[in-house]
Design an enzyme around this catalytic site. Structure first.
Site, PDB file in Angstrom:
ATOM      1  N   ASP A  85       9.185   2.692   0.648  1.00 26.28           N
ATOM      2  CA  ASP A  85       8.167   3.212   1.978  1.00 26.28           C
ATOM      3  C   ASP A  85       8.131   3.025   2.487  1.00 26.28           C
ATOM      4  OD1 ASP A  85       5.640   4.556   2.015  1.00 26.28           O
ATOM      5  OD2 ASP A  85       4.072   3.676   0.384  1.00 26.28           O
ATOM      6  N   TYR A 138       1.442  -0.727  -0.260  1.00 27.19           N
ATOM      7  CA  TYR A 138      -0.011   0.329   0.167  1.00 27.19           C
ATOM      8  C   TYR A 138       0.532   1.198  -0.277  1.00 27.19           C
ATOM      9  CZ  TYR A 138      -3.550   3.355   1.514  1.00 27.19           C
ATOM     10  OH  TYR A 138      -4.681   4.537   1.614  1.00 27.19           O
ATOM     11  N   LYS A 191       3.180   9.699   8.350  1.00 23.75           N
ATOM     12  CA  LYS A 191       2.582   9.462  10.457  1.00 23.75           C
ATOM     13  C   LYS A 191       4.333   9.836  11.293  1.00 23.75           C
ATOM     14  CE  LYS A 191       0.000   5.457   8.203  1.00 23.75           C
ATOM     15  NZ  LYS A 191      -0.121   4.776   7.475  1.00 23.75           N
TER      16      LYS A 191
HETATM   17  C1  PLP Z   1      -0.209   4.857   5.304  1.00 28.59           C
HETATM   18  C2  PLP Z   1       0.758   4.225   4.151  1.00 28.59           C
HETATM   19  C3  PLP Z   1       0.248   5.351   3.267  1.00 28.59           C
HETATM   20  C4  PLP Z   1      -0.641   6.699   3.146  1.00 28.59           C
HETATM   21  O1  PLP Z   1      -0.576   7.599   3.725  1.00 28.59           O
HETATM   22  P1  PLP Z   1      -1.276   8.624   3.859  1.00 28.59           P
HETATM   23  O2  PLP Z   1      -0.531   9.260   5.241  1.00 28.59           O
HETATM   24  O3  PLP Z   1      -2.605   7.859   4.652  1.00 28.59           O
HETATM   25  O4  PLP Z   1      -1.296   8.658   2.629  1.00 28.59           O
HETATM   26  C5  PLP Z   1       1.528   4.917   2.648  1.00 28.59           C
HETATM   27  N1  PLP Z   1       2.603   4.055   2.214  1.00 28.59           N
HETATM   28  C6  PLP Z   1       2.023   3.193   3.301  1.00 28.59           C
HETATM   29  C7  PLP Z   1       3.431   2.555   3.654  1.00 28.59           C
HETATM   30  C8  PLP Z   1       1.442   3.621   4.145  1.00 28.59           C
HETATM   31  O5  PLP Z   1       1.271   2.314   5.669  1.00 28.59           O
END
Ligand code: PLP
Length: 424
Positions: A235, A143, A264
């Protein structure tokens, strides 16, 4: 347990918010979401005054739990009271970028944005601009936020958008491969190597799992991208400043990606994202280079203060030792419970991440497809509501990671293990 307040709020919300929520996963809990009144250390209190041990922890950002330490709270309040933002640069952005660059091995420069999604959008754009290529390789079940280039499903020969509203032509440039499968990604590079701008990968799958990398997988990605002139993008929106402590997962695994996306934790609980990487790539962004990137709220002073002071606090107070220790205790306890009550399930996670995946064969999942075959219905309709009634708030769907914070304690860990024993 009286939950009428949450039910009534959900009922009202359905009239003005599509699906009653502002982010889809929040509507996953059956039969309706729990509305939060406030946080309290390692717990949340709902609209009816019920208190739960909270393992959602804001979906990851709250490394320190719900009560900000004095230094973080003071910095946030000061920034908010000095005018929330300016649209002009501040010293704080420089300090925070210096902190990230000092601690994350591959990062020389940083650009702050406002969400993880914005970070991955910008990372894909700069990878394409820097390499002059269009294709990106992603992991099935990975994701990277709500963005056009990565919301795809299918496989290398047959990728299609996983959401309505995305032109099929976006998926033409995206190649999904199974995580942990060195052969599949090697074949993709043999066929498309000259057209691939980047491989985008979570160091471990934290949104479909948790699935940890098998030995050598990231090294294979590093070698393939290097050999073919493509970028390796880690990521680390979830793993950043959680797995591997301040050096992040790349430090833990000893991998040197070209670009890293953060989110985050790096904003200490306020909206944030960031792209970090090597100077020559990062300077492809405007205003130095010609890959356009901008944002009114980027580098927001309140967010910068919260993020920087959170990480400083973590560095100075052995926070990673503490949360990782609690995480290990939880996983050990859950392994005992699972062996006794449901040997077909798998306890997964590392550092301060944990999860029990309702696998059907007791095998740790190797990729997103293995996780997808789990007994999701039982988890969602029977198990999670029972845990909630026992006072333990788990992730909102079966696939997302659960997070230990510095505000959790041994009692919360024991209570949670006992609740699993009761409910499994
Ligand atoms: C949460 C998440 C995102 C997206 O971040 P948002 O602040 O919700 O847009 C992208 N990559 C990973 C791995 C994530 O866990």
């Amino acid at each position: 347990m009286n939950r009428d307040g949450s039910r009534d709020l959900y009922d009202r919300a359905l009239g003005v918010l599509p699906g009653g929520v502002n982010s889809s996963v929040r509507a996953a809990p059956q039969p309706y979401p729990t509305f939060v009144q406030k946080g309290d250390g390692g717990s949340v209190v709902d609209a009816d005054g019920n208190k739960y041990v909270d393992w959602v922890m804001g979906l990851g950002p709250l490394l320190l739990g719900h009560d900000l330490p004095e230094s973080v709270a003071a910095a946030v309040q000061r920034r908010a009271s000095e005018g929330p933002m300016y649209g002009m640069p501040t010293e704080l952005e420089v300090e925070h970028a210096e902190f990230v660059a000092r601690h994350v091995p591959s990062v020389e420069m940083v650009r702050f944005v406002n969400s993880g999604t914005e970070a991955t959008v910008s990372a894909v754009r700069v990878a394409r601009g820097y390499t002059g290529r269009d294709k990106v390789v992603v992991m099935q079940g990975g994701y990277h936020g709500a963005q056009e280039s990565t919301l795809v499903e299918g496989d290398a020969g047959n990728a299609r958008p996983s959401s309505s509203g995305i032109p099929a032509s976006f998926a033409e440039h995206t190649i999904p491969v199974p995580f942990n499968d060195t052969e599949a990604v090697t074949e993709v590079f043999e066929e498309h190597g000259d057209d691939i701008a980047a491989v985008l990968v979570e160091p471990l799958l934290a949104n479909k799992g948790i699935v940890e990398p098998r030995a050598g997988y990231h090294e294979t990605l590093r070698d393939l991208t290097e050999d073919h002139g493509a970028l390796l993008v880690f990521d680390e929106v979830i793993t950043g400043f959680r797995v591997g402590g301040l050096a992040c997962a790349q430090g833990e695994y000893g991998i040197d990606p070209d670009l890293t996306t953060f989110g985050k934790i790096v904003g200490g609980g306020f909206p944030v994202g960031a792209i970090g990487g090597k100077t020559d790539i990062m300077e492809a962004f405007t205003p130095v280079g010609d890959v356009f990137q901008a944002g009114t709220f980027s580098g927001h002073p309140v967010t910068m203060a919260a993020g920087l002071e959170t990480l400083r606090y973590a560095a100075e107070n052995d926070v990673y030792e503490r949360v990782n220790e609690l995480g290990a205790r939880l996983r050990d306890g859950l392994r005992e419970v699972v062996a006794e009550r449901a040997p077909e399930y798998s306890v997964v996670g590392t550092d301060s991440l944990f999860k029990v995946v309702f696998t059907r064969d007791g095998e740790s999942p190797r990729n997103g497809a293995d996780v997808a075959r789990a007994n999701v219905e039982r988890w969602n309709r029977v198990f999670r509501p029972q845990m909630r009634d026992a006072g333990v708030m788990l992730s909102q769907n079966q696939f997302e990671a659960q997070f230990v914070s510095a505000a959790h304690d041994e009692a919360a860990v024991e209570e949670t293990i006992e609740a699993y024993r009761e409910c499994l």
